[in-house]
Every structure is written in structure tokens, then in C-alpha cells.
Scaffold this motif. Structure first.
Motif, PDB file in Angstrom:
ATOM      1  N   ARG A  91       0.834  -1.207   0.000  1.00 18.34           N
ATOM      2  CA  ARG A  91       0.000   0.000   0.000  1.00 18.34           C
ATOM      3  C   ARG A  91       0.868   1.255   0.000  1.00 18.34           C
ATOM      4  NH1 ARG A  91      -1.549   3.025   4.152  1.00 18.34           N
ATOM      5  NH2 ARG A  91      -1.150   1.401   5.717  1.00 18.34           N
ATOM      6  N   LEU A  92       1.916   1.249   0.814  1.00 19.75           N
ATOM      7  CA  LEU A  92       2.812   2.408   0.842  1.00 19.75           C
ATOM      8  C   LEU A  92       3.531   2.601  -0.493  1.00 19.75           C
ATOM      9  CD1 LEU A  92       4.442   2.273   4.400  1.00 19.75           C
ATOM     10  CD2 LEU A  92       2.858   3.989   3.506  1.00 19.75           C
ATOM     11  N   LEU A  93       3.886   1.500  -1.138  1.00 20.97           N
ATOM     12  CA  LEU A  93       4.533   1.593  -2.447  1.00 20.97           C
ATOM     13  C   LEU A  93       3.647   2.368  -3.410  1.00 20.97           C
ATOM     14  CD1 LEU A  93       6.868   0.657  -4.374  1.00 20.97           C
ATOM     15  CD2 LEU A  93       5.385  -1.264  -4.975  1.00 20.97           C
ATOM     16  N   ASP A  94       2.356   2.072  -3.423  1.00 19.15           N
ATOM     17  CA  ASP A  94       1.441   2.773  -4.311  1.00 19.15           C
ATOM     18  C   ASP A  94       1.253   4.233  -3.897  1.00 19.15           C
ATOM     19  OD1 ASP A  94       0.960   0.612  -5.998  1.00 19.15           O
ATOM     20  OD2 ASP A  94      -0.654  -0.174  -4.745  1.00 19.15           O
ATOM     21  N   GLU A  95       1.381   4.505  -2.606  1.00 19.34           N
ATOM     22  CA  GLU A  95       1.159   5.864  -2.121  1.00 19.34           C
ATOM     23  C   GLU A  95       2.377   6.759  -2.276  1.00 19.34           C
ATOM     24  OE1 GLU A  95      -0.128   5.558   1.913  1.00 19.34           O
ATOM     25  OE2 GLU A  95      -2.047   4.607   1.413  1.00 19.34           O
ATOM     26  N   VAL A  96       3.559   6.256  -1.937  1.00 19.91           N
ATOM     27  CA  VAL A  96       4.748   7.118  -1.883  1.00 19.91           C
ATOM     28  C   VAL A  96       5.838   6.704  -2.858  1.00 19.91           C
ATOM     29  CG1 VAL A  96       4.265   7.644   0.531  1.00 19.91           C
ATOM     30  CG2 VAL A  96       5.840   5.788  -0.014  1.00 19.91           C
ATOM     31  N   GLY A  97       5.680   5.581  -3.535  1.00 19.60           N
ATOM     32  CA  GLY A  97       6.689   5.136  -4.473  1.00 19.60           C
ATOM     33  C   GLY A  97       7.846   4.423  -3.792  1.00 19.60           C
ATOM     34  N   ALA A 124       7.611   0.956   9.509  1.00 20.21           N
ATOM     35  CA  ALA A 124       7.437   0.660  10.933  1.00 20.21           C
ATOM     36  C   ALA A 124       6.475   1.653  11.575  1.00 20.21           C
ATOM     37  CB  ALA A 124       8.784   0.681  11.636  1.00 20.21           C
ATOM     38  N   LYS A 125       6.610   2.926  11.233  1.00 23.09           N
ATOM     39  CA  LYS A 125       5.716   3.944  11.785  1.00 23.09           C
ATOM     40  C   LYS A 125       4.279   3.662  11.384  1.00 23.09           C
ATOM     41  CE  LYS A 125       4.955   8.944  11.935  1.00 23.09           C
ATOM     42  NZ  LYS A 125       5.434  10.284  11.461  1.00 23.09           N
ATOM     43  N   GLU A 126       4.082   3.270  10.136  1.00 28.19           N
ATOM     44  CA  GLU A 126       2.737   2.963   9.643  1.00 28.19           C
ATOM     45  C   GLU A 126       2.138   1.778  10.389  1.00 28.19           C
ATOM     46  OE1 GLU A 126      -0.368   4.015   6.919  1.00 28.19           O
ATOM     47  OE2 GLU A 126       1.548   4.991   7.386  1.00 28.19           O
TER      48      GLU A 126
END
Length: 238
Positions: free
Chosen positions: A14-20, A30-32
Motif C-alpha cells: 500500500r505504501l509503495l502505491d502511495e509514496v513510491g 514501521a511507523k505505519e
């Protein structure tokens, strides 16, 4: 509650899609997840290990896994469809091609690799050529999608003045020559032409002529199993 590997990978995708890819750091992940970064090392040795597993997870999330092709299906059709599915899988995620470009096989991938190669060997490839074929086709798909995704991120601009009379061949080729699906299929089929000829020569039979490349429109990831049909076959099929 213990942090589960699947939760880490799902959040990372999910983070990959959001922030690249550049924004996907272990600290941010880890924060997420609401944990300290060292907690991730229970599952992954380092960031690259995480990314290697993430490419496999993305493939599995797309419903792309390996199974033997239906009886009588030609190896080249099966292999070509796998490459098309892989392309769609890479395009489905931001920086999908960049992610795949740096991957290495994970232990869970070896049975998948073996099944793909076994089918190609049964079709007439030597073990060495079977492995080379899948790796080289993977390079082609990842490189092609990398260019597509980079081009999509470029800001559109107005090209310089183009004089058709000065460039008649470019004009004659027209925009249709640069259609993404047609261009991808052209390269894929030309590579398969060489593999068909090699297999035919190895088996002592006449090579089939070049196949016409079908027009394949992009769409949702195909369900079912395909060879290399996942965003991690650039180095080796996962």
C-alpha cells in the motif's frame, strides 16, 4: 499481538502505491505499522530482503501463480501469455518495474521456478536455455514497463515543430507504430520467433514461421497461473 509477515507486506504494498519506491523506507513502514523499525527484522534481514518478498506478495495478491498449462497448449502461447500478465501486474503498482528490476529469488519461489522450467524442458528446451529464456523475457518485460512508467511520470510538453516532408518514413509509420500494446507484442513475438527456431533446430525439425502478434489490450490482471506472471521475473522468475 505479534506482528505478522503478511501484515507487513500488505502495508508495504500500500505504501509503495502511495509514496513510491523511493519513499518506502523501513522507518516509514514501521511507523505505519505502529512498531519500532527493529521489529521488522524478525521477518526480513534488510530492506532488500523485504522488497524481494514484496515482489512475490504482489504477484500472489494479483492471483497470478503457476500451474501446468492445459494439455496440448503450445509452449510459446503459454509463455507469451505469462509475459502479458506480468506486464499488467507491473503496471498495476507504482514503481512496479523498479521493484521487479532489483529482485532476487526467495526460498519459497524455487518450486515455482522448477515447474516453469520443467514444462519448457518437456517442450524441447535444454535446462540452460529454459532458464535463459525466462530470465531474458523477464528482462524484456521489466525494461518495457520501466519505460512506460517513466514516460507516464514525465510532464507532458509540446513537441517541437515537425515537418512531415523532411521525415517521410517517420510520418509513414505514424503514431500506430508506437502504440504500447502493439509495440510490446512486436518485441515479444520477435523474441519468441528466435526461441521457436532454436527449439526446432535442437529437436531436428523445421521451425515454425513467425507468428502474427495478436492485439492484446491492457486490462485487469488475469486470474489463473502463468509462467513468470508476476512482477519479479527480471533477474529470475519468482
Amino acid at each position: 499481538m505479534a506482528l505478522e509477515r503478511e501484515t507487513v507486506l500488505r502495508t508495504a504494498l500500500r505504501l509503495l502505491d502511495e509514496v513510491g519506491l523511493d519513499g518506502l523506507s523501513l522507518r516509514r513502514l514501521a511507523k505505519e505499522l505502529g512498531v519500532q523499525a527493529p521489529a521488522l527484522y524478525w521477518h526480513f534481514a534488510n530492506k532488500q530482503d523485504l522488497l524481494d518478498h514484496l515482489t512475490v506478495f504482489a504477484r500472489d495478491e494479483a492471483g497470478i501463480a503457476i500451474r501446468p498449462p492445459e494439455p496440448g497448449r503450445p509452449w510459446d502461447e503459454w509463455l507469451a501469455e505469462g509475459m502479458r500478465v506480468q506486464r499488467r501486474g507491473l503496471l498495476a503498482h507504482r514503481d512496479g518495474a523498479r521493484l521487479a528490476a532489483g529482485n532476487r529469488p526467495v526460498p519459497e519461489s524455487w518450486p515455482h521456478i522448477e515447474r516453469v522450467l520443467a514444462f519448457l524442458v518437456d517442450a524441447g528446451f535444454s535446462p540452460e536455455d529454459a532458464l535463459r529464456a525466462v530470465i531474458v523475457l523477464g528482462h524484456y518485460v521489466v525494461g518495457f514497463v520501466l519505460d512506460e512508467q517513466n514516460d507516464a511520470e514525465r510532464q507532458s510538453g509540446t513537441p517541437g515543430e515537425f515537418d512531415p516532408e523532411r521525415f517521410p518514413i517517420i510520418t509513414a509509420a505514424g503514431p500506430a507504430a508506437l502504440d504500447g500494446d502493439t509495440l510490446f507484442e512486436y518485441g515479444l513475438q520477435r523474441m519468441l520467433d528466435g526461441m521457436r527456431a532454436q527449439v526446432a533446430a535442437r529437436n531436428g525439425s523445421a521451425a515454425d514461421g513467425p507468428r502474427d502478434e495478436p492485439r492484446v489490450a491492457p486490462g485487469p490482471q488475469a486470474q489463473g497461473d502463468q509462467p513468470g506472471g508476476h512482477p519479479d521475473a527480471h533477474r529470475q522468475p519468482q
